[in-house]
Design a protein around this motif. Structure first.
Motif, PDB file in Angstrom:
ATOM      1  N   LEU A  99       0.516  13.548  -6.867  1.00  0.00           N
ATOM      2  CA  LEU A  99       0.897  12.528  -6.289  1.00  0.00           C
ATOM      3  C   LEU A  99       1.651  11.508  -7.072  1.00  0.00           C
ATOM      4  N   GLU A 100       0.907  10.836  -8.885  1.00  0.00           N
ATOM      5  CA  GLU A 100       1.631   9.941  -9.296  1.00  0.00           C
ATOM      6  C   GLU A 100       2.910  10.850 -10.563  1.00  0.00           C
ATOM      7  N   ARG A 101       2.855  12.452 -10.731  1.00  0.00           N
ATOM      8  CA  ARG A 101       3.354  13.202 -10.624  1.00  0.00           C
ATOM      9  C   ARG A 101       4.515  12.954 -10.497  1.00  0.00           C
ATOM     10  N   PHE A 102       5.205  13.201  -8.933  1.00  0.00           N
ATOM     11  CA  PHE A 102       5.859  13.057  -7.473  1.00  0.00           C
ATOM     12  C   PHE A 102       6.505  11.919  -7.609  1.00  0.00           C
ATOM     13  N   GLY A 103       5.496  10.498  -8.264  1.00  0.00           N
ATOM     14  CA  GLY A 103       6.538   8.623  -8.302  1.00  0.00           C
ATOM     15  C   GLY A 103       5.764   7.979  -7.645  1.00  0.00           C
ATOM     16  N   PHE A 104       4.802   8.186  -6.397  1.00  0.00           N
ATOM     17  CA  PHE A 104       4.132   8.202  -5.866  1.00  0.00           C
ATOM     18  C   PHE A 104       2.689   7.012  -6.029  1.00  0.00           C
ATOM     19  N   GLN A 105       2.786   5.794  -5.795  1.00  0.00           N
ATOM     20  CA  GLN A 105       1.581   4.434  -6.066  1.00  0.00           C
ATOM     21  C   GLN A 105       0.441   5.071  -5.024  1.00  0.00           C
ATOM     22  N   TYR A 106      -0.816   4.405  -4.977  1.00  0.00           N
ATOM     23  CA  TYR A 106      -1.554   4.496  -3.781  1.00  0.00           C
ATOM     24  C   TYR A 106      -2.493   4.361  -4.720  1.00  0.00           C
ATOM     25  N   VAL A 131       5.118   2.634   8.030  1.00  0.00           N
ATOM     26  CA  VAL A 131       5.359   1.405   7.854  1.00  0.00           C
ATOM     27  C   VAL A 131       5.717   0.578   6.289  1.00  0.00           C
ATOM     28  N   ASP A 132       6.884   0.384   6.748  1.00  0.00           N
ATOM     29  CA  ASP A 132       7.770  -0.330   5.475  1.00  0.00           C
ATOM     30  C   ASP A 132       6.894  -0.171   4.398  1.00  0.00           C
ATOM     31  N   GLY A 133       7.437   0.975   3.918  1.00  0.00           N
ATOM     32  CA  GLY A 133       7.468   2.027   2.270  1.00  0.00           C
ATOM     33  C   GLY A 133       6.287   2.483   2.649  1.00  0.00           C
ATOM     34  N   GLU A 134       5.297   1.874   3.464  1.00  0.00           N
ATOM     35  CA  GLU A 134       3.548   2.988   3.101  1.00  0.00           C
ATOM     36  C   GLU A 134       2.936   3.433   4.053  1.00  0.00           C
ATOM     37  N   ALA A 135       2.075   5.207   3.744  1.00  0.00           N
ATOM     38  CA  ALA A 135       1.857   6.337   4.423  1.00  0.00           C
ATOM     39  C   ALA A 135       0.344   5.976   4.180  1.00  0.00           C
ATOM     40  N   THR A 136      -0.420   5.836   5.717  1.00  0.00           N
ATOM     41  CA  THR A 136      -1.804   6.105   5.427  1.00  0.00           C
ATOM     42  C   THR A 136      -2.108   7.647   5.876  1.00  0.00           C
ATOM     43  N   VAL A 137      -2.932   8.095   5.261  1.00  0.00           N
ATOM     44  CA  VAL A 137      -3.310   9.887   4.640  1.00  0.00           C
ATOM     45  C   VAL A 137      -4.162   9.979   4.684  1.00  0.00           C
ATOM     46  N   GLU A 138      -4.979  10.583   5.219  1.00  0.00           N
ATOM     47  CA  GLU A 138      -6.635  11.017   5.612  1.00  0.00           C
ATOM     48  C   GLU A 138      -6.691  12.168   4.559  1.00  0.00           C
ATOM     49  N   VAL A 139      -7.458  12.894   4.025  1.00  0.00           N
ATOM     50  CA  VAL A 139      -7.662  14.048   3.641  1.00  0.00           C
ATOM     51  C   VAL A 139      -8.957  15.283   3.002  1.00  0.00           C
ATOM     52  N   THR A 140      -8.914  15.894   3.338  1.00  0.00           N
ATOM     53  CA  THR A 140     -10.603  16.200   3.485  1.00  0.00           C
ATOM     54  C   THR A 140      -9.940  17.532   1.946  1.00  0.00           C
ATOM     55  N   GLY A 141     -11.623  17.530   1.106  1.00  0.00           N
ATOM     56  CA  GLY A 141     -11.433  18.743   0.155  1.00  0.00           C
ATOM     57  C   GLY A 141     -12.725  18.016  -1.101  1.00  0.00           C
ATOM     58  N   ILE A 152      -0.448   5.190   0.552  1.00  0.00           N
ATOM     59  CA  ILE A 152       0.581   5.570  -1.057  1.00  0.00           C
ATOM     60  C   ILE A 152       1.567   4.689  -0.085  1.00  0.00           C
ATOM     61  N   THR A 153       2.557   4.615  -2.154  1.00  0.00           N
ATOM     62  CA  THR A 153       3.870   3.687  -1.173  1.00  0.00           C
ATOM     63  C   THR A 153       4.448   4.682  -2.084  1.00  0.00           C
ATOM     64  N   MET A 154       5.954   5.040  -1.298  1.00  0.00           N
ATOM     65  CA  MET A 154       6.795   5.966  -1.902  1.00  0.00           C
ATOM     66  C   MET A 154       7.508   5.554  -2.380  1.00  0.00           C
ATOM     67  N   PRO A 155       7.884   6.471  -3.412  1.00  0.00           N
ATOM     68  CA  PRO A 155       9.239   6.037  -4.500  1.00  0.00           C
ATOM     69  C   PRO A 155      10.182   6.200  -3.827  1.00  0.00           C
ATOM     70  N   GLU A 156      11.142   4.383  -4.617  1.00  0.00           N
ATOM     71  CA  GLU A 156      12.345   4.042  -3.549  1.00  0.00           C
ATOM     72  C   GLU A 156      13.486   5.331  -3.429  1.00  0.00           C
ATOM     73  N   GLU A 157      13.652   6.375  -4.580  1.00  0.00           N
ATOM     74  CA  GLU A 157      14.705   7.387  -4.071  1.00  0.00           C
ATOM     75  C   GLU A 157      14.343   7.924  -2.710  1.00  0.00           C
ATOM     76  N   THR A 194       7.898   2.195  13.315  1.00  0.00           N
ATOM     77  CA  THR A 194       6.714   2.411  13.125  1.00  0.00           C
ATOM     78  C   THR A 194       6.859   4.598  12.786  1.00  0.00           C
ATOM     79  N   PHE A 195       7.125   5.133  11.912  1.00  0.00           N
ATOM     80  CA  PHE A 195       7.451   6.370  11.707  1.00  0.00           C
ATOM     81  C   PHE A 195       6.181   7.009  11.994  1.00  0.00           C
ATOM     82  N   ARG A 196       6.005   8.266  12.654  1.00  0.00           N
ATOM     83  CA  ARG A 196       4.616   9.143  13.230  1.00  0.00           C
ATOM     84  C   ARG A 196       4.575  10.709  12.037  1.00  0.00           C
ATOM     85  N   VAL A 197       4.456  11.392  11.600  1.00  0.00           N
ATOM     86  CA  VAL A 197       4.794  12.832  11.421  1.00  0.00           C
ATOM     87  C   VAL A 197       3.881  13.441  12.288  1.00  0.00           C
TER      88      VAL A 197
END
Length: 224
Positions: A128-135, A106-116, A8-13, A27-30
């Motif tokens: 994600l699209e609604r909030f302005g994320f690219q993925y 890292v560098d504006g991109e997040a690696t995300v794991e989801v299950t559902g 996921i690429t975060m919105p610039e704002e 590296t930002f590790r949440v």
């Protein structure tokens, strides 16, 4: 249940996009995150040679209303903060799909794991699209419990085969010996193993990146 890996690429704002691209070597590790009524709280470990500069930039950013340094060393720090722009948390909450932690950015991109369910993952894509994320979707696979993958009998035979050394190299137990150990016919033992091996191998191959194709999710526009 479907399991997906997204980049996921975060919105610039958003602050994390601004800081992680300004300090691309960090590296930002949440480690933990929870949404509040109008904000979000998170525990993040930052690693890299510019940790001090990153923390100073976080302290000065208007979207971070609280910042506490839990631990800091030369190239690593753990911080707790409150943000007024928890958009990734909001997307997850609106879709009803929890994001598996930790999440690395890292560098504006997040690696995300989801299950559902497929429906929930489709909802997440919309949020994600609604909030302005690219993925982009790196991988989608079915996540099954062992009881769904193998029958009780197949699981019993496979476990017995492993314990007896049937799959060792060199093999410590022949098919005949394994059948005798289980008190079943050799042909029954062979067929049961073959069906179990088929299920296990197909599951393994399906989970390899780029192999499995799940059109319901992957054919959706990705906003990229």
């Amino acid at each position: 249940m479907a399991h997906a890996t997204l980049t996921i690429t975060m919105p610039e704002e958003i602050w994390i996009q601004q800081l992680s691209t300004a300090y691309p070597e960090s590296t930002f590790r949440v480690l933990a995150a929870v949404p509040g009524p109008e904000s979000g709280f998170a525990l993040v470990r930052i690693t890299g040679q510019t940790v001090t500069a990153v923390i100073e930039a976080m302290a000065d950013h208007s979207q971070l209303t609280e910042l506490t340094i839990i631990q800091q060393a030369d190239s690593e720090a753990t911080v707790h903060f409150e943000t007024t722009a928890p958009l990734l948390l909001a997307s997850s909450q609106e879709a009803g799909v929890p994001i598996e932690l930790p999440v690395e950015i890292v560098d504006g991109e997040a690696t995300v794991e989801v299950t559902g369910s497929r429906e929930r993952l489709a909802d997440l894509a919309e949020q994600l699209e609604r909030f302005g994320f690219q993925y982009r979707i790196e991988n989608v696979s079915e996540r099954l419990h062992e009881s769904q993958l193998l029958s009780e009998r197949q699981l019993e035979v496979v476990v017995a085969a492993v314990e007896a050394g049937y799959y060792d190299t060199p093999r410590r137990c022949s098919l005949t010996e394994l059948a005798a150990r289980l008190d079943i016919a050799k042909s029954t033992c062979s067929e049961t193993l073959h069906r179990a091996e088929e299920a296990i191998i197909k599951r393994f191959v399906a989970e390899l990146p780029g192999v499995a194709e799940y059109a319901d999710l992957e054919d959706r526009p990705t906003g990229t």
